[in-house]
Design an enzyme around this catalytic site. Sequence first.
Site, PDB file in Angstrom:
ATOM      1  N   GLY A 110       0.836  -1.196   0.000  1.00 16.19           N
ATOM      2  CA  GLY A 110       0.000   0.000   0.000  1.00 16.19           C
ATOM      3  C   GLY A 110       0.866   1.239   0.000  1.00 16.19           C
ATOM      4  O   GLY A 110       2.091   1.156   0.163  1.00 16.19           O
ATOM      5  N   LYS A 111       0.273   2.378  -0.187  1.00 14.62           N
ATOM      6  CA  LYS A 111       1.007   3.647  -0.109  1.00 14.62           C
ATOM      7  C   LYS A 111       0.008   4.773   0.036  1.00 14.62           C
ATOM      8  O   LYS A 111      -1.143   4.648  -0.407  1.00 14.62           O
ATOM      9  CB  LYS A 111       1.815   3.861  -1.385  1.00 14.62           C
TER      10      LYS A 111
END
Length: 420
Positions: A110-111
Amino acid sequence: MSHSTIENKLNPLDSMMKRFDEAAKIIGLDDAVYNTLKYPAKSLTVHLPVMMDNGKVEVFEGHRVQHSTTLGPAKGGIRYSMDVDIDEVKALAAWMTWKTAIVGVPYGGGKGGIKCDPKKMSKGELERLTRAYAAALSDFIGPDKDIPAPDMNTGGQEMAWIVDEYSKIKGEFTPAVITGKPISMGGSLGRVEATGRGVMVCTRSAIAKMGLRPDECTCVVQGFGNVGSISAKLIEMLGVKIIAISDITGGYYNPNGISVSDAMNYSQEKGNLEGFTGGSKVSNSELLELDCTILVPAAMEDQITDKNAANIKAKLIVEGANGPTSANADKILNDKGIIVVPDILANAGGVTVSYFEWVQNKMGYYWTEERVNRRADRLMKSAFDTVFENSNKFNVSMRTAAYIVAIEKVATTQRLRGTY
Ligand code: NAD
């Protein structure tokens, strides 16, 4: 198999997809998995009204992307920068999927990011923005869903505000919702040094495979922040001579060796290396082309490109930074016989210790620094060996091998989990 054709442009999504495509072709990845991994599983864009110190309300755009949760909850940092856009966040989220798969921590990728210029904001404004972001994401993230961490321009303070806000909303203290926290709020010992330590472990393993002793190697490090300075210090401790270092102010070269601790003290005192007399001044581009055994780019992306790759003299490149080599330089380095330990392996020490932080939060039992380091070194060494073996098995670069290892892991689990 009908994989997309990707242009050779220098943007993170293209760079990532070019490498992903290459590895996917070699292992004959089926379209079902390829097409699933090509897109992020979930993305959320939020608009955050924040009261500024001047009494006016400004609206900030923020994103959080979960590329894959096949191997576990999404994991990846949050960056504050004016360059943040959804495409960049998507690419960085996918990068995290490969990184966590390679080191074998039970996470997806994720980011997150907020488009803002934190240098122009007061501490109060930053706190309100960070809390607004945490509140907007409070149903999207979670200790078993998506676990953010620091990235560019965020650190322990922002993580502390997010834990506090999230815990208030959920009505219980939830330190495992985020990593990179200050120690007093459930952070892990060893986290600050973790990325540099992983770079050192990869360097040590690579030179051993190359049949070299540390005391016959020289090393050049670009970037002297968290990753660069700690990598330089720990590689020096292996017995390697550090002959050049650099930061935003330029490079400092001394063929007789630079004392990394002197440079660290200097940089801490002055704020950067400007005026450091332990080496003669070279430019950052000259620095990359110095005659040395090991080059550690640990500053920023796209430093080694098709413009300068042919001039690189190092035998080994260990990528401390994310994306320091552009995709169109890979072949040039490979043809020259330069071994590149790719970013998704070399700088995965940080996410490895983030995983240990999360484990400690869930257990409510905290480890000594020695235990953290020992376990992180073991995971990094084992990841290095797996990638190295695959590079021999498929007769490909370590970068392609790293993607192969990661994609195979995610693909196998995805097939087991099934689809609609
Ligand atoms: P940092 O901000 O602490 O340090 C960056 C360093 O690079 C500074 O010394 C700065 O002066 C220097 N720099 C900036 N522009 C430069 C230029 N044009 N030429 C030479 N030097 C320049 O950042 P960091 O945390 O050390 O991160 C460095 C890289 O490592 C980034 O690509 C980051 O994404 C990556 N990374 C960091 C971590 C981590 O745990 N900190 C983990 C994985 C990857």
